[in-house]
Enzyme design. Structure first.
Site, mmCIF file in Angstrom:
data_model
loop_
_atom_site.group_PDB
_atom_site.id
_atom_site.type_symbol
_atom_site.label_atom_id
_atom_site.label_comp_id
_atom_site.label_asym_id
_atom_site.label_seq_id
_atom_site.Cartn_x
_atom_site.Cartn_y
_atom_site.Cartn_z
ATOM 1 N N GLU A 1 8.251 5.097 -10.004
ATOM 2 C CA GLU A 1 7.411 4.150 -10.736
ATOM 3 C C GLU A 1 6.444 4.870 -11.667
ATOM 4 O O GLU A 1 6.264 4.471 -12.828
ATOM 5 C CB GLU A 1 6.634 3.281 -9.744
ATOM 6 C CG GLU A 1 7.495 2.271 -9.013
ATOM 7 C CD GLU A 1 6.783 1.637 -7.830
ATOM 8 O OE1 GLU A 1 7.258 0.603 -7.350
ATOM 9 O OE2 GLU A 1 5.753 2.198 -7.382
ATOM 10 N N ASP B 1 2.772 1.308 8.219
ATOM 11 C CA ASP B 1 3.123 2.705 7.978
ATOM 12 C C ASP B 1 2.810 3.625 9.153
ATOM 13 O O ASP B 1 3.292 4.754 9.199
ATOM 14 C CB ASP B 1 2.392 3.227 6.731
ATOM 15 C CG ASP B 1 2.936 2.630 5.449
ATOM 16 O OD1 ASP B 1 4.009 2.006 5.503
ATOM 17 O OD2 ASP B 1 2.297 2.794 4.392
ATOM 18 N N ALA C 1 5.659 -2.473 1.825
ATOM 19 C CA ALA C 1 4.814 -3.622 2.131
ATOM 20 C C ALA C 1 5.548 -4.742 2.883
ATOM 21 O O ALA C 1 4.982 -5.302 3.829
ATOM 22 C CB ALA C 1 4.196 -4.153 0.842
#
Length: 344
Positions: free
Chosen positions: A159, A297, A312
């Protein structure tokens, strides 16, 4: 206050439940878009929401701005830097931190991307690089300013690389007189043989083609061995090393569970899994402690012989599951094992 914890809090609907949400920040951070802040596409306020505003309609929820330092699982106490909180049921969803794999000295040279502060620091370095290149008359030094290296070709690295490509080819294209931003060199390094190695191969190929169109070049199957303010050295699988002169390096090579994972593991007498994550039961509880849930996580959870990714949607589904499991327990029933349902 991350995705896992917030989804649990928002779905604990019974008015009989007294819920305390503890976070050292008073806002929820939408981490999937943090790279947009790092590259100037969004402002910090666009990716953060005040926790009190998020839960203001839930009268059974209390928000405490505090830093958790440890736990006493026998006494059912959460230790804070300035006090303690008792619990009947504990949900730990403290997320993950940037992992430099034993090279913490690289942190000031190559910032990671986990916090608002990280994103602002990266944005500052990227924009400063273009400004420094504009004033630099030495062509070799100018090239180093216009070379951006991202270590790690997972989702964050990909990204970031793509967003940098868009900045160079579009956003800043006509803003300078001595340099051409579109001639910037964006390098994406990783030890894996292809980008997005944890995703299906077809998706990986498509992502790499998109990066190429944005001017990003991938250097795969390589390991960073040294780093300085002037660049880094990487090693190929054949043992050959190569120096890259670059003034802007960004670290996206890995994460490790929050330091609170070590505190939990020590209290429970268990050994952390890879990346410091906590091995958990099928109902997302800490082994030997059915009153403690570990999600997001921080948790090492295997499904169909594969570890769930640190994204997420996993944390969100786990948070929802935990809320339902708590209410089912109160009602006298046993919750079914957690199962992640892939989205998209």
């Amino acid at each position: 206050g991350g995705f896992g914890g917030l989804y649990a809090v928002r779905r604990l609907k019974s008015p009989k439940l007294k819920v305390t949400l503890i976070d050292r920040r008073n806002f929820h951070l939408f981490q999937p878009l943090l790279y947009q802040v790092a590259t100037g596409g969004l402002s910090p306020g666009d990716v953060s929401s005040p926790l009190r505003a998020v839960v203001q309609n839930k009268k059974n929820v209390t928000v405490q701005l505090a830093e958790v330092t440890g736990f006493d699982l026998k006494k059912r106490i959460v230790r804070l830097r300035d006090g303690e909180v008792s619990y009947d049921t504990l949900v730990v969803a403290a997320g993950a931190d940037t992992h430099y794999f034993g090279n913490s000295q690289w942190e000031p040279l190559a910032p990671g991307l986990k916090t608002i502060e990280d994103a602002i620091e990266i944005r500052h370095r990227v924009l400063l690089a273009f400004e420094a290149a504009e004033r630099e008359t030495d062509p070799v030094k100018r090239k180093a300013w216009l070379r951006f290296v991202i270590v790690g070709a997972g989702p964050t690295g990909v990204e970031l690389a793509g967003a940098l490509g868009e900045i160079a080819n579009d956003s800043l294209r006509d803003d300078f007189r001595s340099i051409r931003p579109e001639e910037s060199e964006i390098l994406l390094l990783d030890m894996a043989p292809h980008v997005l190695s944890s995703y299906p191969e077809q998706l990986s190929r498509e992502a790499e083609l998109s990066l190429i169109r944005l001017g990003v070049r991938s250097l795969l199957g390589v390991k960073v061995t040294q780093m300085s303010e002037d660049g880094l050295t990487y090693e190929r699988k054949d043992g050959q090393t190569q120096l890259i002169a670059a003034r802007t390096i960004i670290w996206a090579a890995g994460v490790k569970a929050s330091r609170l994972a070590d505190a939990l593991a020590s209290q429970a007498g268990i050994s952390p899994a890879g990346g410091g994550r906590i091995p958990i039961e099928a109902d997302l509880t800490l082994p030997g402690h059915p009153d403690v849930f570990v999600i997001g996580d921080m948790a090492a959870f295997t499904q169909d012989d594969k570890p769930l990714p640190g994204v997420a949607p996993v944390a969100m589904q786990q948070g929802t599951y935990v809320a339902k499991a708590i209410e089912e327990r109160i009602a006298g029933s046993k919750p079914a094992p957690f199962r992640y349902r892939h989205t998209g």
